[in-house]
Enzyme design. Structure first.
Site: not given
Length: 762
Positions: A186, A461
């Site tokens: 690059e 319960s």
């Protein structure tokens, strides 16, 4: 000389005027340019120093800890390694590799920045004995280790609005081969130009002219970075000129390494589920399932190749195109002696992506992530946390989540054909007070109403253990072997219809031991005991156990007429499993920024003792009886006795089905019902229990360990009278109870027996 000729000689020529005008304009332009550069220097330098980009909050699951005697199978460890993208090999030579051995598994743990700090790579051998870890050895020296910690799985991201994903990494973590290859491809003059390369521009111009089209760009890495951070994709001359000026400023103000590090964290690598992946840190995870330090030459070449065109060279969509680009870069690497001929041959022959999915996360976990997002919102984090990002370490257990999801989705259609039947599963590690798995919909990927957190339903319960525990706590004379009365009860309430609570079977058993009433989930004894304890006291116990919603102080609360969420229930039963000590359940254990600085570490400073260890032990013993011989006996038949404790819950007209089970480490909470509150015709045992059973079938059980606290002993009780009798009596019911000195002449009937003169003599 005439006056006319003299005037002509004194009047400046047009080209002189043009020169003067040009000089004036140039001076003005120079002044403007200098002013603009000064402006850029002031603003751009500040922005680049403090606000280069936004980093998200990256969410991680729990780190699997492998230690001797841990409940862990070899298959579970192998599955975990596969999920973390470890490669199966014949010989383990590098990080991210494993192999199955005769007695266990050998693997090379990757380096990772854990919440407690960074740990280096480590090669180990784990040996198994059945469903337990026998030993952990460091290789190659064979030294015994107390534990080895795997890196945590990545779950996803949360952000403050940005759709960009990145994992910020320092330049020191990036392989030198990646840096050298990137610069080679690059920007070869990166360390020699001032932000703009005249030679690169000239080289690109010649290449484009000879090809009669744009085949090469002249932008430096600094210019590419400026374009990505601050500028648009516009190809105008003004944008290019602005880019060049900004690059010159950045290059002047910052070092090459600072620019390079920023570039490596900013460069775009493609999309994952609608999020833009930026930076080599996350790109290496996306495409190879690796950390950037582990990248091989072929993988480095592919990443550098993708930079040129993330969409065009996407290896998931265009593998042949990506491979051609990769191989071209490998040739450059070989030509510049960055790799050897042997490395080049191996790299060219390597697959483009291997066996990874090409996604950071295979499946989204919306219901768990909702908890994480809520907790992050409650924390005091830096206002600008997006500058440095967050790494959020949670209690999430992927194996437990898979088990919960599979159990709910697989068993629900077998339980009922009602398409409107919904469910929620919460699994919590009560030892760590952490939520490890959450399913809030029969479709685990459904985003929206999370029933695990937001479904407030009557609990039936499930409230009974709190009643018994408070009775044990408030009255030292009340015991598991005490009598409770299971007979018809009518409660007159002013201005209301008399309330007559009934048992599930509509029958009454008369006086019975408290242990049996709890194990069999008898309603009427629980109501009588709850009224004796006090409704106000029961409401206080719920609040101490983490319930922050209004609690109706009415007698029906004794049968669970209070709406709670599955997470609330998991928190309450975690308190019971932890011997009566309440700690709020949380999904997050620690938070750091991307550099590893700790921002939050969970500490347990607010523990609340709801019940004494003695009272909690007695209740846990009774809830183990629920599994061994009561409403949850299906689990004992499947997994064996004394391994679990739990409780079922069913509400009026069978609208809600609940079941909670817990072993020595986890609490498993399941709720089934309909969103419109219509009956589902399921009890806790016929519905939710079956989901719990399937979760347990898919996870190793850590058998429940009930250790008698100080002051508790094995005692004998008369089965009909509920009073203490000697433990060696044939009719004695052995149950744990508080230590008590019994009269020497106590008989097996529970009465004091007079000794004969002969017994008194001797």
């Amino acid at each position: 000389m005439s006056k006319k000729q003299s005037a002509k000689q004194q009047k400046p020529s047009w080209w002189r005027r043009a020169i003067v005008l040009s000089l004036k304009l140039a001076l003005i332009g120079l002044i403007v340019l200098v002013g603009y550069v000064i402006y850029l220097d002031a603003t751009l330098t500040d922005r680049f120093s403090s606000n280069r980009y936004q980093a998200p909050a990256l969410i991680y699951g729990r780190s699997l800890v492998v230690e001797p005697q841990a409940s862990l199978t070899r298959a579970t460890l192998i599955h975990e390694l596969k999920q973390l993208n470890y490669a199966a090999v014949q010989r383990v030579d590098d990080t991210g590799q494993y192999r199955v051995t005769q007695f266990g598994v050998e693997f090379y743990r990757r380096p990772f920045d854990f919440a407690t700090g960074p740990q280096m790579a480590q090669r180990v051998q784990v040996n198994f004995a059945g469903d337990q870890v026998q030993s952990v050895q460091s290789l190659p020296d064979g030294r015994a280790l107390n534990r080895i910690q795997l890196e945590p799985p990545y779950l996803g991201r949360l952000s403050g609005g940005s759709q960009e994903d990145r994992l910020l990494i320092g330049l020191e973590r990036v392989p030198s081969l990646l840096i050298e290859t990137l610069i080679l491809v690059e920007d070869r003059d990166f360390y020699h130009h001032a932000g703009v390369s005249v030679t690169a521009i000239a080289r690109a111009a010649l290449a484009n002219l000879s090809a009669m089209r744009t085949v090469q760009g002249g932008s430096t890495l600094t210019q590419q970075l400026i374009k990505n951070l601050y500028l648009t994709r516009d190809r105008s001359l003004w944008r290019k000129a602005n880019e060049a000026l900004m690059a010159l400023v950045i290059d002047y103000r910052f070092s090459k390494n600072e620019i390079l590090e920023t570039y490596l964290n900013e460069v775009y690598f493609g999309q994952d589920r609608g999020s833009a992946i930026h930076g080599v840190g996350l790109a290496s995870r996306l495409y190879f399932g690796k950390q950037v330090e582990e990248l091989e030459p072929a993988e480095i070449a592919l990443l550098v190749g993708i930079v040129k065109g993330p969409s065009y060279y996407d290896p998931r969509r265009y593998p042949e195109r990506a491979q051609q680009r990769r191989d071209l870069i490998l040739q450059l690497m070989l030509a510049q002696n960055l790799i050897s001929q042997k490395q080049y041959v191996a790299a060219v022959e390597a697959p483009v992506m291997g066996s990874t999915s090409g996604r950071l996360v295979s499946d989204n976990m919306p219901h768990f992530m909702e908890l994480v997002k809520f907790e992050l919102g409650q924390m005091r984090l830096p206002e600008n946390w997006q500058q440095d990002g967050l790494r959020v370490f949670t209690y999430f257990d992927p194996a437990m989540q898979r088990a919960a999801e599979s159990a709910l989705t697989g068993e629900l259609p077998k339980i009922s054909q009602d398409a409107e039947l919904q469910g929620a599963v919460v699994v919590a590690n009560h030892q760590q007070a952490g939520v490890t798995a959450v399913v809030g919909d029969r479709n685990p990927r459904q985003v929206g109403f999370n029933r695990a957190v937001a479904a407030m339903r009557p609990v039936g319960s499930l409230i009974k253990p709190l009643i018994y525990a408070e009775a044990f706590e408030a009255n030292n004379e009340y015991e598991l072997g005490s009598l409770v009365v299971d007979e018809p009860l009518t409660l007159e309430q002013p201005g209301q219809v008399a309330w007559q609570p009934q048992n599930f079977d509509k029958k009454y058993k008369g006086p019975m031991l408290a242990y049996d009433a709890l194990a069999q989930s008898r309603n009427v004894p629980a109501v009588r005991l709850g009224l004796h304890v006090g409704i106000d006291r029961l409401a206080a116990v719920l609040q101490q156990s983490g319930v922050d919603t209004p609690i109706p102080e009415v007698p029906a609360v004794t049968l669970g007429a209070v709406a709670l969420s599955p997470v609330n229930i998991a928190e309450i039963y975690s308190m019971l499993a932890q011997q009566g000590t309440y700690r709020p359940l949380r999904s997050i254990r620690a938070v750091t920024n991307h550099q590893g600085l700790t921002l939050y570490q969970r500490e347990f400073k607010t523990d609340v003792e709801v019940f004494s260890k003695s009272a909690a032990y007695l209740v846990n013993y009774g809830l183990r009886g629920v599994i061994n011989e009561g409403t949850g006996s299906r689990l004992a038949d499947r997994f064996g006795i004394n391994k679990l404790a739990g409780k079922s819950g069913t509400t009026n007209d069978y609208r809600d089905s609940w079941f909670v089970a817990y072993d020595h480490q986890h609490v498993f909470t399941v709720w089934l019902g309909r969103d419109d509150n219509q009956p589902v015709q399921l009890t806790g045992s016929s519905g939710a229990l079956r989901i719990v059973e399937q979760v347990l079938q898919r996870t190793p059980i850590a058998p429940l360990q009930l250790h008698e606290p100080v002051g508790i002993e094995a005692a004998g009780f008369h089965p009909n009278k509920g009073v203490r009798i000697p433990v060696d009596c044939r009719n004695s019911r052995l149950l744990p109870a508080r230590e008590k000195k019994l009269p020497e002449n106590l008989g097996c009937s529970g009465d004091i027996e007079e000794k004969s003169w002969w017994q008194r003599l001797f």
